[in-house]
Motif scaffolding. Structure first.
Motif, PDB file in Angstrom:
ATOM      1  N   ALA A 148      24.996   4.990  -6.736  1.00 12.88           N
ATOM      2  CA  ALA A 148      24.786   4.035  -7.822  1.00 12.88           C
ATOM      3  C   ALA A 148      23.308   3.680  -7.966  1.00 12.88           C
ATOM      4  O   ALA A 148      22.787   3.557  -9.089  1.00 12.88           O
ATOM      5  CB  ALA A 148      25.613   2.777  -7.566  1.00 12.88           C
ATOM      6  N   TRP A 149      22.594   3.527  -6.846  1.00 10.63           N
ATOM      7  CA  TRP A 149      21.167   3.209  -6.855  1.00 10.63           C
ATOM      8  C   TRP A 149      20.362   4.334  -7.516  1.00 10.63           C
ATOM      9  O   TRP A 149      19.476   4.084  -8.339  1.00 10.63           O
ATOM     10  CB  TRP A 149      20.721   2.979  -5.422  1.00 10.63           C
TER      11      TRP A 149
ATOM     12  N   ALA B 123      21.509   6.664  -9.594  1.00  6.27           N
ATOM     13  CA  ALA B 123      21.881   6.774 -11.002  1.00  6.27           C
ATOM     14  C   ALA B 123      21.166   5.715 -11.839  1.00  6.27           C
ATOM     15  O   ALA B 123      20.743   5.981 -12.974  1.00  6.27           O
ATOM     16  CB  ALA B 123      23.395   6.649 -11.143  1.00  6.27           C
ATOM     17  N   TRP B 124      21.007   4.513 -11.295  1.00  6.62           N
ATOM     18  CA  TRP B 124      20.356   3.428 -12.025  1.00  6.62           C
ATOM     19  C   TRP B 124      18.878   3.721 -12.279  1.00  6.62           C
ATOM     20  O   TRP B 124      18.337   3.421 -13.345  1.00  6.62           O
ATOM     21  CB  TRP B 124      20.519   2.123 -11.243  1.00  6.62           C
ATOM     22  N   LEU B 125      18.205   4.322 -11.301  1.00  7.87           N
ATOM     23  CA  LEU B 125      16.762   4.587 -11.409  1.00  7.87           C
ATOM     24  C   LEU B 125      16.454   6.048 -11.717  1.00  7.87           C
ATOM     25  O   LEU B 125      15.333   6.499 -11.516  1.00  7.87           O
ATOM     26  CB  LEU B 125      16.065   4.192 -10.106  1.00  7.87           C
ATOM     27  N   TRP B 126      17.439   6.776 -12.219  1.00  5.82           N
ATOM     28  CA  TRP B 126      17.275   8.211 -12.427  1.00  5.82           C
ATOM     29  C   TRP B 126      16.157   8.536 -13.412  1.00  5.82           C
ATOM     30  O   TRP B 126      15.420   9.515 -13.234  1.00  5.82           O
ATOM     31  CB  TRP B 126      18.585   8.802 -12.927  1.00  5.82           C
ATOM     32  N   ASN B 127      15.968   7.729 -14.444  1.00  4.55           N
ATOM     33  CA  ASN B 127      14.983   8.029 -15.496  1.00  4.55           C
ATOM     34  C   ASN B 127      13.682   7.247 -15.332  1.00  4.55           C
ATOM     35  O   ASN B 127      12.893   7.163 -16.283  1.00  4.55           O
ATOM     36  CB  ASN B 127      15.594   7.726 -16.874  1.00  4.55           C
ATOM     37  N   ASP B 128      13.454   6.659 -14.157  1.00  8.59           N
ATOM     38  CA  ASP B 128      12.209   5.922 -13.915  1.00  8.59           C
ATOM     39  C   ASP B 128      11.091   6.934 -13.650  1.00  8.59           C
ATOM     40  O   ASP B 128      11.021   7.553 -12.591  1.00  8.59           O
ATOM     41  CB  ASP B 128      12.382   4.979 -12.721  1.00  8.59           C
TER      42      ASP B 128
END
Length: 307
Positions: A265-266, A268-273
């Motif tokens: 989940a972590w 996936a949340w920051l995947w596009n940073d």
């Protein structure tokens, strides 16, 4: 006069070379859930490990000058003493005889690695007050790249190596190895013992969340996932023998499963940073929570102060 011979029962008594009385490699004794140990583990992990950088930031700087140990350093010192003690007590409670030499070597390496990390982490976190940004590499940090002579930058990179690589390796490898060694003794032929009590269900959430922090901040996903795969392989192997996990084994196993879900989940949340992607290139992309903090939360605090 010749003294009488000792009774046969005393002559054949076994050598006291096992962990505790009555333990055998092939005997399976009931092992109740170690509520006290797992509670102490969870509490000290959250307070002394996760809480140490928070204490350093929250407490007034006047109490702990930058050229002296911070509150977080004292937390780390306590962690380096309490955690090996708890690990040894956990091993002692295993219903199975475990290799003492390997356990002692792991404890020694654990203390060495955690102590190395204490020094490097102390300096690195103190640099935050001078503008150091964890989401950037050492040479990309504005306060580092302007140092003169440039050989000072090499010294800071060496400090970073001791903190993030050598210290973490000598700290976490024996830590996970001891947990796995203990896990090998958490099997029983009694199916009724393969259930988690209410206390274990209450602790599995905080325990899993801490392991998520440990894996992401320590950048030890490879070590964690190999340990988890070894646990899965052992569970399947023992199942063929008619053995199941007891309450302590289930607690560890479920904690690792939930940890994997939290890591997914972590990521996936920051995947596009894009900024964090630059610092963590490669196939395995798992940003550190403190890098996320210095990148986004610091900017948020600065914006609030400007208003």
């Amino acid at each position: 006069p010749v003294p009488p011979a000792a009774p046969l029962s005393l002559q054949l008594s076994p050598c006291p070379c096992r962990h505790g009385p009555g333990k055998g490699d092939d005997s399976f004794q009931p092992s109740p859930f170690h509520l006290d140990l797992w509670f102490y583990f969870t509490l000290q992990n959250w307070v002394l490990d996760f809480g140490r950088p928070i204490a350093m930031i929250i407490l007034p700087l006047e109490w702990f000058p930058l050229n002296k140990p911070s509150a977080g350093d004292y937390f780390h010192m306590a962690y380096n003493v309490i955690t090996p003690f708890l690990l040894l007590k956990l091993i002692e409670r295993s219903p199975k005889t475990l290799p003492r030499s390997m356990v002692y070597v792991c404890i020694i390496m654990f203390v060495m690695g955690a102590s190395i990390h204490l020094v490097g982490d102390s300096v690195n976190h103190r640099l935050i007050f001078s503008g150091y940004q964890h989401h950037l590499s050492v040479r990309e940090n504005p306060i580092i790249r302007n140092l003169k002579p440039e050989t000072l930058i090499d010294s800071f990179e060496l400090l970073y190596y001791y903190d993030e690589y050598l210290g973490h390796s000598m700290w976490y490898i024996p830590f996970f190895l001891i947990l796995f060694i203990y896990f090998t003794g958490c099997f029983t032929p009694v199916a009724e013992e393969s259930r988690m009590p209410v206390a274990a269900l209450l602790l599995v959430g905080p325990s899993s969340l801490y392991y998520w922090y440990l894996v992401t901040e320590g950048q030890i996903f490879i070590l964690y996932i190999f340990t988890f795969f070894a646990m899965m392989a052992l569970v399947m192997h023992q199942k063929r023998k008619g053995l199941v996990l007891d309450s302590n084994g289930l607690f560890l196993f479920y904690s690792f499963i939930i940890t994997l879900l939290l890591i997914a989940a972590w990521v996936a949340w920051l995947w596009n940073d894009k900024i964090l992607r630059k610092k963590y290139p490669g196939v395995i992309y798992i940003p550190e929570p403190w890098a996320f903090y210095t990148l986004h939360m610091n900017n948020l605090h600065a914006a609030k102060e400007s208003f």
